[in-house]
Design a protein around this motif. Structure first.
Motif, PDB file in Angstrom:
ATOM      1  N   ASP A 203      -2.539  -8.957   0.237  1.00 32.85           N
ATOM      2  CA  ASP A 203      -3.533  -8.347  -0.645  1.00 32.85           C
ATOM      3  C   ASP A 203      -4.241  -7.172   0.025  1.00 32.85           C
ATOM      4  N   GLU A 204      -4.479  -7.266   1.323  1.00 28.66           N
ATOM      5  CA  GLU A 204      -5.141  -6.166   2.032  1.00 28.66           C
ATOM      6  C   GLU A 204      -4.267  -4.915   2.039  1.00 28.66           C
ATOM      7  N   TRP A 205      -2.962  -5.072   2.247  1.00 29.09           N
ATOM      8  CA  TRP A 205      -2.083  -3.906   2.264  1.00 29.09           C
ATOM      9  C   TRP A 205      -1.950  -3.293   0.872  1.00 29.09           C
ATOM     10  N   LEU A 206      -1.876  -4.142  -0.133  1.00 26.09           N
ATOM     11  CA  LEU A 206      -1.775  -3.617  -1.504  1.00 26.09           C
ATOM     12  C   LEU A 206      -3.077  -2.963  -1.936  1.00 26.09           C
ATOM     13  N   ASP A 207      -4.182  -3.274  -1.265  1.00 25.79           N
ATOM     14  CA  ASP A 207      -5.450  -2.596  -1.516  1.00 25.79           C
ATOM     15  C   ASP A 207      -5.459  -1.205  -0.890  1.00 25.79           C
ATOM     16  N   VAL A 208      -4.769  -1.040   0.240  1.00 27.05           N
ATOM     17  CA  VAL A 208      -4.731   0.248   0.927  1.00 27.05           C
ATOM     18  C   VAL A 208      -3.892   1.261   0.158  1.00 27.05           C
ATOM     19  N   LEU A 209      -2.714   0.867  -0.280  1.00 24.77           N
ATOM     20  CA  LEU A 209      -1.741   1.830  -0.803  1.00 24.77           C
ATOM     21  C   LEU A 209      -2.279   2.719  -1.916  1.00 24.77           C
ATOM     22  N   PRO A 210      -3.034   2.204  -2.899  1.00 27.55           N
ATOM     23  CA  PRO A 210      -3.508   3.095  -3.968  1.00 27.55           C
ATOM     24  C   PRO A 210      -4.497   4.154  -3.505  1.00 27.55           C
ATOM     25  N   THR A 211      -5.004   4.045  -2.261  1.00 29.91           N
ATOM     26  CA  THR A 211      -5.960   5.037  -1.759  1.00 29.91           C
ATOM     27  C   THR A 211      -5.269   6.186  -1.047  1.00 29.91           C
ATOM     28  N   THR A 212      -3.948   6.142  -0.904  1.00 24.70           N
ATOM     29  CA  THR A 212      -3.242   7.175  -0.156  1.00 24.70           C
ATOM     30  C   THR A 212      -2.719   8.260  -1.097  1.00 24.70           C
ATOM     31  N   GLY A 213      -2.515   9.450  -0.530  1.00 29.67           N
ATOM     32  CA  GLY A 213      -2.178  10.602  -1.351  1.00 29.67           C
ATOM     33  C   GLY A 213      -0.906  10.455  -2.154  1.00 29.67           C
ATOM     34  N   ALA A 214       0.046   9.694  -1.643  1.00 36.55           N
ATOM     35  CA  ALA A 214       1.303   9.518  -2.360  1.00 36.55           C
ATOM     36  C   ALA A 214       1.157   8.622  -3.586  1.00 36.55           C
ATOM     37  N   HIS A 215      -0.009   7.967  -3.735  1.00 33.55           N
ATOM     38  CA  HIS A 215      -0.186   6.990  -4.807  1.00 33.55           C
ATOM     39  C   HIS A 215      -1.313   7.319  -5.777  1.00 33.55           C
ATOM     40  N   THR A 216      -2.278   8.159  -5.373  1.00 31.22           N
ATOM     41  CA  THR A 216      -3.492   8.322  -6.177  1.00 31.22           C
ATOM     42  C   THR A 216      -3.226   8.900  -7.561  1.00 31.22           C
ATOM     43  N   LEU A 217      -2.141   9.649  -7.717  1.00 30.95           N
ATOM     44  CA  LEU A 217      -1.863  10.291  -8.999  1.00 30.95           C
ATOM     45  C   LEU A 217      -0.743   9.606  -9.781  1.00 30.95           C
ATOM     46  N   LEU A 218      -0.277   8.455  -9.314  1.00 25.31           N
ATOM     47  CA  LEU A 218       0.787   7.757 -10.034  1.00 25.31           C
ATOM     48  C   LEU A 218       0.262   7.169 -11.347  1.00 25.31           C
ATOM     49  N   PRO A 219       1.055   7.201 -12.404  1.00 24.50           N
ATOM     50  CA  PRO A 219       0.674   6.497 -13.633  1.00 24.50           C
ATOM     51  C   PRO A 219       0.486   5.008 -13.338  1.00 24.50           C
ATOM     52  N   PRO A 220      -0.472   4.364 -13.994  1.00 24.73           N
ATOM     53  CA  PRO A 220      -0.771   2.962 -13.689  1.00 24.73           C
ATOM     54  C   PRO A 220       0.442   2.039 -13.752  1.00 24.73           C
ATOM     55  N   GLU A 221       1.320   2.247 -14.735  1.00 26.19           N
ATOM     56  CA  GLU A 221       2.454   1.338 -14.870  1.00 26.19           C
ATOM     57  C   GLU A 221       3.415   1.460 -13.689  1.00 26.19           C
ATOM     58  N   LEU A 222       3.602   2.672 -13.163  1.00 24.95           N
ATOM     59  CA  LEU A 222       4.472   2.845 -12.002  1.00 24.95           C
ATOM     60  C   LEU A 222       3.825   2.295 -10.742  1.00 24.95           C
ATOM     61  N   LEU A 223       2.518   2.520 -10.591  1.00 22.72           N
ATOM     62  CA  LEU A 223       1.818   1.974  -9.441  1.00 22.72           C
ATOM     63  C   LEU A 223       1.905   0.449  -9.438  1.00 22.72           C
ATOM     64  N   THR A 224       1.733  -0.184 -10.597  1.00 25.58           N
ATOM     65  CA  THR A 224       1.832  -1.636 -10.699  1.00 25.58           C
ATOM     66  C   THR A 224       3.213  -2.125 -10.276  1.00 25.58           C
ATOM     67  N   GLU A 225       4.261  -1.411 -10.707  1.00 22.00           N
ATOM     68  CA  GLU A 225       5.622  -1.815 -10.352  1.00 22.00           C
ATOM     69  C   GLU A 225       5.872  -1.655  -8.853  1.00 22.00           C
ATOM     70  N   VAL A 226       5.380  -0.573  -8.266  1.00 20.52           N
ATOM     71  CA  VAL A 226       5.525  -0.363  -6.825  1.00 20.52           C
ATOM     72  C   VAL A 226       4.825  -1.471  -6.051  1.00 20.52           C
ATOM     73  N   LEU A 227       3.577  -1.758  -6.420  1.00 25.29           N
ATOM     74  CA  LEU A 227       2.812  -2.770  -5.692  1.00 25.29           C
ATOM     75  C   LEU A 227       3.440  -4.153  -5.823  1.00 25.29           C
ATOM     76  N   ALA A 228       4.004  -4.460  -6.985  1.00 22.02           N
ATOM     77  CA  ALA A 228       4.669  -5.756  -7.157  1.00 22.02           C
ATOM     78  C   ALA A 228       5.868  -5.866  -6.223  1.00 22.02           C
ATOM     79  N   GLY A 229       6.658  -4.803  -6.122  1.00 21.12           N
ATOM     80  CA  GLY A 229       7.820  -4.839  -5.250  1.00 21.12           C
ATOM     81  C   GLY A 229       7.451  -4.956  -3.790  1.00 21.12           C
ATOM     82  N   ILE A 230       6.432  -4.214  -3.365  1.00 21.62           N
ATOM     83  CA  ILE A 230       6.019  -4.279  -1.957  1.00 21.62           C
ATOM     84  C   ILE A 230       5.356  -5.617  -1.661  1.00 21.62           C
TER      85      ILE A 230
END
Length: 255
Positions: A203-230
């Motif tokens: 949970d701590e790592w999945l909290d970090v990823l959305p704060t990074t530049g490669a993720h901040t502009l992702l559409p919510p549905e894609l971000l959700t799919e990425v976080l689920a896979g990781i």
């Protein structure tokens, strides 16, 4: 992208790693006095560490949301792009930038820092480069390539899975040092390196990823799919891992 980080400052402040105590101690020791200007202050991660070390800190940030978040927590922050910021005759013993100098023009930024520094004051720009272990990194890279093929996030994940995360910041350090040299206002820049580790739960790592530049502009549905896979990749290695960090700082004295 530079203006996207203020979308969720609570998460940013909660999840982003702090900087090594050894770096803060070295910066304070190298500075001729306690007055510090923090460029790209954000939520005040660097500023609070410097305040705890006895410094007085003024922050500058291009994002009004970040500035307001920090002001509500007692920090003194002005809103401006650093290249356009007006020192108004004020001078400082150190100008610092943690994880932000790549958003600043390296020559114009160094010139502005020189304008704001007292003789002998330090310009110090630094970055944390974190890297999960190879099994998590490779599994994460596969997730990005499946969900976001060819994207900045996929390229970032592939590069950190195959080489040291610090390698990706070496070009930023070199560009920062060249900018300092080009002004003619600084002595020869030094590079300080600090290596450390931190253990993350899933949970701590999945909290970090959305704060990074490669993720901040992702559409919510894609971000959700990425976080689920990781998240699944981290679960597969026991639900936690230890990341290796390198903190590189480029430091030069105002002549």
């Amino acid at each position: 992208m530079a203006g996207s980080f203020g979308a969720d400052p609570d998460r940013y402040d909660r999840a982003r790693p702090r900087y090594p105590d050894e770096l803060i101690t070295a910066l304070v020791a190298a500075s001729p006095g306690p007055d510090v200007l923090d460029v790209g202050v954000g939520t005040g991660i660097v500023a609070r560490q410097l305040l705890a070390a006895g410094c007085r800190v003024l922050g500058v940030d291009v994002d009004a949301r970040m500035a307001e978040w920090s002001r509500r927590r007692g920090l003194d922050v002005e809103v401006s792009a650093f290249e356009e910021w007006d020192p108004a005759g004020r001078t400082f013993d150190a100008v610092v930038a943690g994880q932000t100098w790549h958003w600043v023009d390296p020559v114009a930024g160094a010139a502005k820092a020189a304008e704001a520094l007292r003789p002998g004051g330090r310009l110090a720009v630094f970055w944390n480069a974190g890297q999960p272990p190879s099994d998590v990194g490779e599994a994460s890279a596969a997730v990005y390539e499946r969900v976001l093929p060819g994207s900045l996030a996929a390229r970032w994940a592939a590069s950190t899975a195959s080489s040291s995360a610090a390698d990706g910041y070496s070009a930023l350090c070199a560009k920062a040092a060249d900018g300092m040299r080009e002004t003619g206002a600084f002595g020869e820049p030094e590079v300080w390196r600090f290596e450390w580790e931190r253990t993350y739960t899933r949970d701590e790592w999945l909290d970090v990823l959305p704060t990074t530049g490669a993720h901040t502009l992702l559409p919510p549905e894609l971000l959700t799919e990425v976080l689920a896979g990781i998240g699944a990749a981290i679960d597969a290695v026991g639900g936690a891992f230890t990341a290796r960090f390198t903190t590189d700082a480029v430091v030069a004295a105002r002549t």
